[in-house]
Design an enzyme around this catalytic site. Structure first.
Site, PDB file in Angstrom:
ATOM      1  N   GLN A 141      -7.492   9.215  13.517  1.00 47.60           N
ATOM      2  CA  GLN A 141      -7.262   7.904  14.109  1.00 47.60           C
ATOM      3  C   GLN A 141      -7.928   7.727  15.465  1.00 47.60           C
ATOM      4  O   GLN A 141      -8.237   6.589  15.871  1.00 47.60           O
ATOM      5  CB  GLN A 141      -5.757   7.677  14.239  1.00 47.60           C
ATOM      6  CG  GLN A 141      -5.340   6.329  14.788  1.00 47.60           C
ATOM      7  CD  GLN A 141      -5.918   5.146  14.041  1.00 47.60           C
ATOM      8  OE1 GLN A 141      -6.450   4.215  14.634  1.00 47.60           O
ATOM      9  NE2 GLN A 141      -5.838   5.190  12.726  1.00 47.60           N
ATOM     10  N   LYS A 193       0.849  -1.190   0.000  1.00 50.00           N
ATOM     11  CA  LYS A 193       0.000   0.000   0.000  1.00 50.00           C
ATOM     12  C   LYS A 193       0.881   1.234   0.000  1.00 50.00           C
ATOM     13  O   LYS A 193       2.005   1.229   0.514  1.00 50.00           O
ATOM     14  CB  LYS A 193      -0.941   0.028   1.214  1.00 50.00           C
ATOM     15  CG  LYS A 193      -0.256   0.291   2.540  1.00 50.00           C
ATOM     16  CD  LYS A 193      -1.265   0.454   3.669  1.00 50.00           C
ATOM     17  CE  LYS A 193      -0.546   0.696   5.000  1.00 50.00           C
ATOM     18  NZ  LYS A 193      -1.475   0.855   6.122  1.00 50.00           N
ATOM     19  N   GLY A 213       2.121   6.832  16.967  1.00 54.64           N
ATOM     20  CA  GLY A 213       2.418   7.991  16.134  1.00 54.64           C
ATOM     21  C   GLY A 213       3.794   7.965  15.508  1.00 54.64           C
ATOM     22  O   GLY A 213       3.999   8.473  14.410  1.00 54.64           O
ATOM     23  N   ASP A 215       6.367   6.599  13.420  1.00 55.03           N
ATOM     24  CA  ASP A 215       6.539   5.597  12.374  1.00 55.03           C
ATOM     25  C   ASP A 215       7.513   6.076  11.291  1.00 55.03           C
ATOM     26  O   ASP A 215       7.595   5.496  10.217  1.00 55.03           O
ATOM     27  CB  ASP A 215       5.198   5.228  11.739  1.00 55.03           C
ATOM     28  CG  ASP A 215       4.478   6.433  11.169  1.00 55.03           C
ATOM     29  OD1 ASP A 215       5.010   7.556  11.246  1.00 55.03           O
ATOM     30  OD2 ASP A 215       3.365   6.258  10.634  1.00 55.03           O
ATOM     31  N   LYS A 274      10.461  11.076  14.784  1.00 56.44           N
ATOM     32  CA  LYS A 274       9.215  11.293  15.522  1.00 56.44           C
ATOM     33  C   LYS A 274       9.393  10.852  16.974  1.00 56.44           C
ATOM     34  O   LYS A 274      10.115   9.892  17.266  1.00 56.44           O
ATOM     35  CB  LYS A 274       8.065  10.516  14.886  1.00 56.44           C
ATOM     36  CG  LYS A 274       7.555  11.110  13.581  1.00 56.44           C
ATOM     37  CD  LYS A 274       6.298  10.392  13.128  1.00 56.44           C
ATOM     38  CE  LYS A 274       5.678  11.026  11.891  1.00 56.44           C
ATOM     39  NZ  LYS A 274       4.433  10.335  11.487  1.00 56.44           N
ATOM     40  N   ARG A 308      -7.155  -1.169  11.304  1.00 55.80           N
ATOM     41  CA  ARG A 308      -6.141  -2.072  11.867  1.00 55.80           C
ATOM     42  C   ARG A 308      -5.242  -1.341  12.853  1.00 55.80           C
ATOM     43  O   ARG A 308      -4.752  -1.944  13.814  1.00 55.80           O
ATOM     44  CB  ARG A 308      -5.369  -2.777  10.759  1.00 55.80           C
ATOM     45  CG  ARG A 308      -4.465  -1.913   9.888  1.00 55.80           C
ATOM     46  CD  ARG A 308      -3.086  -1.738  10.453  1.00 55.80           C
ATOM     47  NE  ARG A 308      -2.160  -1.194   9.485  1.00 55.80           N
ATOM     48  CZ  ARG A 308      -1.139  -0.421   9.800  1.00 55.80           C
ATOM     49  NH1 ARG A 308      -0.914  -0.053  11.056  1.00 55.80           N
ATOM     50  NH2 ARG A 308      -0.322   0.011   8.850  1.00 55.80           N
TER      51      ARG A 308
END
Length: 338
Positions: free
Chosen positions: A141, A70, A236, A238, A242, A113
């Protein structure tokens, strides 16, 4: 064999969070049994547009036998242009034949998911008497995290919603979430108090479990605020750089990953490891290891626990399989021969 094409709205109509929770749990277990492959993550930050793109792919074996990929785009400024800020496409292949079976919107399945992942972390690691949940980040989210967690932990009766950069968004979510949970997820939250809290410290000090879903690059939660026994599901972080938690929260905590290699590189633990506050060797294991009882979970009610979840495409694959089967049963979508 035809390829089923599904839009976001069609997926929304045919997929249920309870099914996704079951599938995500099963895939975590398959991963820990060596029945999956995570291919390298590709991501890119569009600095001028303050946006991001990532490509995730993988292969899951067992009863699933699926592989695919994806591409997701997160362009927050799209809101001002009347366009969706979060979009993407996913392709699903039958790993028995290599034939494509689905091409579909990736955004809704990703939200489902991801919600399931955060909630499974809470269910597996939070104290059994946990009743207060905090959500850091009131964006797209947040409702999925709340829905999945209330399904697995129905005893939760208070939810703090905190958005450090957009308090009005937190207020808006707190005002609508009970109705949204009922209409979109069939979750009765009439006995739950939803509180939009302006100050993260206030909510953290009260919370038994915290789920973080922001794009932060500096700590939003400080170690001094955390009470004994708190659990964190961190979703958060990823991409490199971050960071949502003060790295000192990792000291003495029991830490679990969805994928150790990926979490070390881009997860919440990336910066604590780089600074020497935490070591890769101190990771207890992956969440799947815990679910199949290969490693121990929480040892007492005073421990801090952390589930670092960077996101695995194999979870999307399993959720997509549910959507494809349900859509075909409902005669929904467009099936074409490639």
């Amino acid at each position: 064999m035809g390829v089923l094409i599904l839009t976001r709205e069609q997926i929304k109509q045919v997929i249920d969070m309870r099914d996704v929770l079951e599938k995500v749990r099963d895939v975590y277990k398959l991963k820990s049994k060596g029945e999956s492959v995570i291919w390298p993550l590709v991501n890119y930050e569009f600095e001028k547009e303050n946006a991001a793109m990532d490509i995730r792919s993988g292969y899951v074996m067992g009863n699933e036998q699926l592989h695919g990929l994806k591409m997701l785009n997160n362009f927050p400024a799209n809101t001002e242009k009347g366009l969706p800020p979060f979009n993407g496409l996913m392709m699903v292949y039958d790993s028995n034949t290599g034939m494509p079976i689905g091409i579909m919107d990736a955004s809704y399945i990703t939200c489902m998911r991801t919600g399931a992942a955060g909630a499974i972390g809470v269910d597996a690691l939070a104290r059994k008497d946990a009743k207060t949940l905090m959500i850091l980040g009131a964006g797209k989210q947040a409702p999925f995290q709340i829905a999945a967690t209330l399904i697995l932990r129905p005893q939760i009766n208070k939810v703090y919603i905190v958005d450090p950069v957009n308090y009005p968004q937190a207020i808006a979510l707190a005002n609508r979430i009970e109705q949204q949970l009922k209409e979109e997820f069939d979750v009765d939250a009439s006995g739950v108090s939803f509180i939009a809290e302006e100050h993260a410290e206030t909510a953290v000090r009260e919370a038994d479990a915290v789920i973080t879903v922001t794009r932060a690059t500096k700590p939003m939660i400080m170690n001094d605020w955390v009470k004994p026994g708190t659990h964190f599901s961190c979703l958060g972080s990823d991409m490199e750089g971050k960071e949502e938690l003060d790295e000192n929260i990792f000291i003495g905590a029991r830490v679990y990953a969805d994928d150790i290699a990926q979490c070390v590189r881009v997860g919440e633990m990336e910066i604590p490891i780089a600074k020497g506050t935490f070591r890769k060797e101190d990771i207890v294991g992956e969440i799947g290891d815990l679910l199949i009882n290969d490693v121990k979970g929480r040892e007492n009610d005073a421990q801090t626990t952390i589930f670092d979840a960077t996101g695995l495409y194999i979870l999307d694959l399993a959720a997509a399989k549910v959507a494809i089967a349900n859509a075909k049963a409902a005669n929904m979508g467009i099936e074409i021969d490639m």
